[in-house]
Design a protein around this motif. Structure first.
Motif, PDB file in Angstrom:
ATOM      1  N   CYS A 186       0.837  -1.204   0.000  1.00 16.69           N
ATOM      2  CA  CYS A 186       0.000   0.000   0.000  1.00 16.69           C
ATOM      3  C   CYS A 186       0.872   1.254   0.000  1.00 16.69           C
ATOM      4  O   CYS A 186       0.505   2.281  -0.598  1.00 16.69           O
ATOM      5  N   CYS A 187       2.024   1.193   0.654  1.00 21.13           N
ATOM      6  CA  CYS A 187       2.934   2.339   0.668  1.00 21.13           C
ATOM      7  C   CYS A 187       3.503   2.586  -0.722  1.00 21.13           C
ATOM      8  O   CYS A 187       3.625   3.737  -1.148  1.00 21.13           O
ATOM      9  N   SER A 188       3.832   1.528  -1.434  1.00 22.48           N
ATOM     10  CA  SER A 188       4.360   1.688  -2.792  1.00 22.48           C
ATOM     11  C   SER A 188       3.344   2.361  -3.705  1.00 22.48           C
ATOM     12  O   SER A 188       3.711   3.063  -4.646  1.00 22.48           O
ATOM     13  N   ASN A 189       2.062   2.142  -3.412  1.00 24.20           N
ATOM     14  CA  ASN A 189       1.001   2.683  -4.260  1.00 24.20           C
ATOM     15  C   ASN A 189       0.280   3.873  -3.643  1.00 24.20           C
ATOM     16  O   ASN A 189      -0.671   4.390  -4.248  1.00 24.20           O
ATOM     17  N   ALA A 190       0.711   4.308  -2.457  1.00 23.05           N
ATOM     18  CA  ALA A 190       0.032   5.401  -1.754  1.00 23.05           C
ATOM     19  C   ALA A 190      -1.475   5.171  -1.739  1.00 23.05           C
ATOM     20  O   ALA A 190      -2.261   6.061  -2.041  1.00 23.05           O
ATOM     21  N   SER A 191      -1.860   3.956  -1.377  1.00 23.81           N
ATOM     22  CA  SER A 191      -3.276   3.593  -1.388  1.00 23.81           C
ATOM     23  C   SER A 191      -3.722   3.168   0.002  1.00 23.81           C
ATOM     24  O   SER A 191      -2.924   2.700   0.813  1.00 23.81           O
ATOM     25  N   PHE A 305      -5.029   9.283  -5.964  1.00 24.12           N
ATOM     26  CA  PHE A 305      -3.942  10.011  -5.309  1.00 24.12           C
ATOM     27  C   PHE A 305      -4.059   9.755  -3.820  1.00 24.12           C
ATOM     28  O   PHE A 305      -5.130   9.937  -3.232  1.00 24.12           O
ATOM     29  N   GLY A 306      -2.984   9.281  -3.194  1.00 22.50           N
ATOM     30  CA  GLY A 306      -3.069   8.911  -1.786  1.00 22.50           C
ATOM     31  C   GLY A 306      -1.882   9.363  -0.981  1.00 22.50           C
ATOM     32  O   GLY A 306      -1.020  10.107  -1.458  1.00 22.50           O
ATOM     33  N   THR A 307      -1.832   8.873   0.247  1.00 19.76           N
ATOM     34  CA  THR A 307      -0.811   9.306   1.197  1.00 19.76           C
ATOM     35  C   THR A 307       0.069   8.150   1.634  1.00 19.76           C
ATOM     36  O   THR A 307      -0.416   7.071   1.960  1.00 19.76           O
ATOM     37  N   TRP A 369       7.175   2.863   7.444  1.00 18.90           N
ATOM     38  CA  TRP A 369       6.331   3.233   6.301  1.00 18.90           C
ATOM     39  C   TRP A 369       4.869   2.970   6.643  1.00 18.90           C
ATOM     40  O   TRP A 369       4.516   1.903   7.140  1.00 18.90           O
ATOM     41  N   ILE A 370       4.029   3.951   6.341  1.00 14.84           N
ATOM     42  CA  ILE A 370       2.604   3.809   6.635  1.00 14.84           C
ATOM     43  C   ILE A 370       1.797   4.582   5.593  1.00 14.84           C
ATOM     44  O   ILE A 370       2.138   5.717   5.250  1.00 14.84           O
ATOM     45  N   ALA A 371       0.741   3.957   5.092  1.00 14.83           N
ATOM     46  CA  ALA A 371      -0.055   4.559   4.021  1.00 14.83           C
ATOM     47  C   ALA A 371      -1.536   4.556   4.382  1.00 14.83           C
ATOM     48  O   ALA A 371      -1.958   3.965   5.384  1.00 14.83           O
ATOM     49  N   GLY A 372      -2.318   5.223   3.548  1.00 14.38           N
ATOM     50  CA  GLY A 372      -3.766   5.155   3.648  1.00 14.38           C
ATOM     51  C   GLY A 372      -4.369   6.009   4.750  1.00 14.38           C
ATOM     52  O   GLY A 372      -3.766   6.949   5.250  1.00 14.38           O
ATOM     53  N   HIS A 373      -5.614   5.655   5.113  1.00  8.71           N
ATOM     54  CA  HIS A 373      -6.324   6.416   6.133  1.00  8.71           C
ATOM     55  C   HIS A 373      -5.593   6.399   7.470  1.00  8.71           C
ATOM     56  O   HIS A 373      -5.650   7.363   8.235  1.00  8.71           O
ATOM     57  N   GLU A 374      -4.901   5.284   7.748  1.00  5.67           N
ATOM     58  CA  GLU A 374      -4.146   5.193   8.994  1.00  5.67           C
ATOM     59  C   GLU A 374      -3.024   6.221   9.016  1.00  5.67           C
ATOM     60  O   GLU A 374      -2.740   6.841  10.047  1.00  5.67           O
ATOM     61  N   TYR A 423       1.489  10.819  -3.625  1.00  2.68           N
ATOM     62  CA  TYR A 423       1.656  10.601  -5.060  1.00  2.68           C
ATOM     63  C   TYR A 423       0.470   9.823  -5.622  1.00  2.68           C
ATOM     64  O   TYR A 423      -0.405   9.363  -4.887  1.00  2.68           O
ATOM     65  N   SER A 424       0.455   9.701  -6.937  1.00  2.00           N
ATOM     66  CA  SER A 424      -0.715   9.168  -7.631  1.00  2.00           C
ATOM     67  C   SER A 424      -0.681   7.651  -7.715  1.00  2.00           C
ATOM     68  O   SER A 424       0.352   7.005  -7.541  1.00  2.00           O
ATOM     69  N   ASN A 425      -1.842   7.088  -8.000  1.00  2.00           N
ATOM     70  CA  ASN A 425      -1.975   5.662  -8.261  1.00  2.00           C
ATOM     71  C   ASN A 425      -3.147   5.435  -9.213  1.00  2.00           C
ATOM     72  O   ASN A 425      -4.006   6.315  -9.358  1.00  2.00           O
ATOM     73  N   PRO A 426      -3.194   4.286  -9.875  1.00  2.00           N
ATOM     74  CA  PRO A 426      -4.320   3.997 -10.773  1.00  2.00           C
ATOM     75  C   PRO A 426      -5.506   3.459  -9.982  1.00  2.00           C
ATOM     76  O   PRO A 426      -5.609   2.251  -9.736  1.00  2.00           O
TER      77      PRO A 426
END
Length: 494
Positions: A186-191, A305-307, A369-374, A423-426
């Motif tokens: 999820c971090c690689s994809n900012a999802s 686009f995510g975090t 590394w941490i992504a998403g709503h969290e 950054y962006s993601n599909p």
């Protein structure tokens, strides 16, 4: 040069904006100006220090450092790469951005796990990602299961034969290890979840050969070198843009007017907009007058686009192996393969499933590394509560309450008003047409107005290198080339 006297305004002094300006200036354009909303250059490139060490708050590595990567070539020509990154051996390694890192595994029970015990999970994960990247639109499951997470749904039934010799406890351990790996993905994809990433879109990303490397002295030096080739007064800082007025129908020589937050209006022949897709999502309805065409708005909304945030933790001494490159955190009480938590407020820190070992370093620093709503929720926590949560995480997984972090630092890209994320993601529902619409200049080709009034650059506009620094660099060059070609053709027609 036919376009030497045209006025070009570039909004944003990240690497795509600097790359566009550099290319235009080298091609003879004399009136190129960058408007930067903040007091610094770099955008999502930000090099800082933690104690005695340099850390990358934003972009950290060159992905795929080889001759096919223009970013690698630029950094090499500036003399910013370590000798090992320049070797043919390093450049020829095809790891698909999943390098074979030396790993340590720790469980939530405070136990150090044997790498051999969890290696079946790592092997299966790599097989799943390799298979997923071979997507074709003829795949019968695609229309029913459009997200990249679909293959993981097949794991429990698919491993019955593969792991038949393992007891239930061992199988559960491996499923928990897979959760840790997918959280890191999820971090690689900012999802927020791999359920949110489009399977077909995921497969359009192209990795380059080469083992990821870093820039000696930090990414900031790359920007410094590039900007040294621009006129001294090329950048105006602390000048956020309120609105881009385009599609002028009068007979004046002004095609575009950029209205700044302080009320200043700046006339130009062309504007290259390099703001993040996250910023566009937040402000597209007010940033343009007239408003964007419906198809362009649809694509801005449709693209993802995510975090992804980082948590740097410095220690007085390492509690990991000397050769360790990545530490995985495995929660033993997860009953299914999960890449997100059910209660963000209570369990946000469970999303941080890995630390990479910061190298080269004079100190002992880990980068979580941490992504998403969290990740977004983490940014809202008071400093002491945040630091306490990270410290407790270290204590729980090491089983040693005596280990005390020396310094803890978190990034906050979601609440950065100029990026609104990382950054962006599909995203699911993504299409190549959306990318084409996003980078399409204004006005459209069908319009009779003066062409190329507003051009769009940035990592999210690149077809196959989205989310990367080299994608951002190439997008800046692309839009500069568009203007150069426009004036070259115009000159030939005269």
């Amino acid at each position: 040069m036919a376009g030497a006297d045209c006025r070009v305004l570039i909004v944003g002094c990240g690497i795509s904006g600097v790359a566009a300006a550099q290319r235009l200036v080298k091609s003879g354009f004399k009136q190129v100006r960058i408007l930067e909303a903040t007091g610094r250059s770099g955008g999502r490139i930000l090099t800082e220090t933690l104690g005695a060490d340099i850390i990358e708050v934003g972009a950290a590595s060159i992905h795929g450092p080889s001759e096919e990567n223009p970013l690698f070539c630029v950094a090499r020509d500036y003399g910013l790469l370590a000798p090992e990154a320049l070797t043919q051996e390093n450049q020829s390694m095809d790891v698909d951005e999943r390098p074979p890192l030396v790993s340590n595994w720790f469980s939530s029970a405070g136990q150090r796990l044997s790498s051999e015990d969890v290696s079946p999970a790592l092997n299966l994960y790599n097989e799943i990602m390799d298979a997923a990247s071979q997507f074709t639109s003829e795949a019968p499951c695609w229309t029913i299961h459009p997200s990249i997470h679909y293959p993981t749904r097949l794991i429990p039934s698919g491993v019955a034969g593969r792991w038949k010799d393992k007891d239930e406890a061992s199988k559960n351990l491996l499923f928990c290890a897979l959760s840790a790996l997918f959280k890191l993905t999820c971090c690689s994809n900012a999802s927020n979840s791999m359920d949110d990433v489009d399977w077909a879109g995921f497969c359009t990303y192209e990795s380059l050969c080469g083992l990821d490397c870093t820039i000696q002295g930090g990414y900031g030096l790359l920007l410094k070198n590039m900007m040294s080739e621009l006129p001294a007064d090329a950048v105006t800082y602390n000048r956020p843009v309120r609105c881009v007025h385009w599609n002028s129908t009068d007979d004046s020589k002004t095609s575009v007017t950029v209205e700044c937050e302080d009320g200043e209006r700046i006339s130009a022949d062309h504007v290259i907009l390099t703001v993040s897709l996250g910023y566009l999502k937040m402000h597209y309805s007010t940033l343009f007058r007239p408003q964007l065409p419906p198809h362009k708005v649809h694509s801005i909304q449709n693209l993802g686009f995510g975090t992804c945030n980082k948590v740097f933790v410095e220690f007085d001494a390492p509690w990991w192996d000397t050769d360790c490159e990545i530490i995985y955190l495995l929660w033993k009480d997860e009953e299914a393969i999960l890449d997100q938590v059910t209660d963000v407020r209570k369990n946000w820190i469970r999303k941080m499933s890995a630390f990479t070992v910061h190298k080269p370093s004079e100190s002992f620093i880990l980068c979580g590394w941490i992504a998403g709503h969290e990740s977004e929720y983490m940014e809202s926590l008071p400093e002491e509560e945040f630091k306490q949560s990270v410290t407790e995480l270290i204590h729980q997984f090491t089983g040693n309450p005596a280990i005390m972090p020396k310094r803890i630092f978190r990034t906050r890209w979601f609440n950065n008003p100029w990026t609104c994320g990382s950054y962006s993601n599909p995203a699911v529902g993504w299409s190549l047409q959306d990318l084409s619409n996003l980078r399409e200049p204004l006005p459209s080709k069908e319009s009779q107005s003066q062409p190329l009034q507003v051009l769009f650059a940035g990592e999210a506009t690149h077809t196959c290198y989205y989310s990367t620094v080299h994608g951002a660099l190439l997008s800046g060059w692309r839009e500069a080339k568009r203007l150069i070609s426009h004036y070259s053709a115009k000159h030939q027609d005269q």
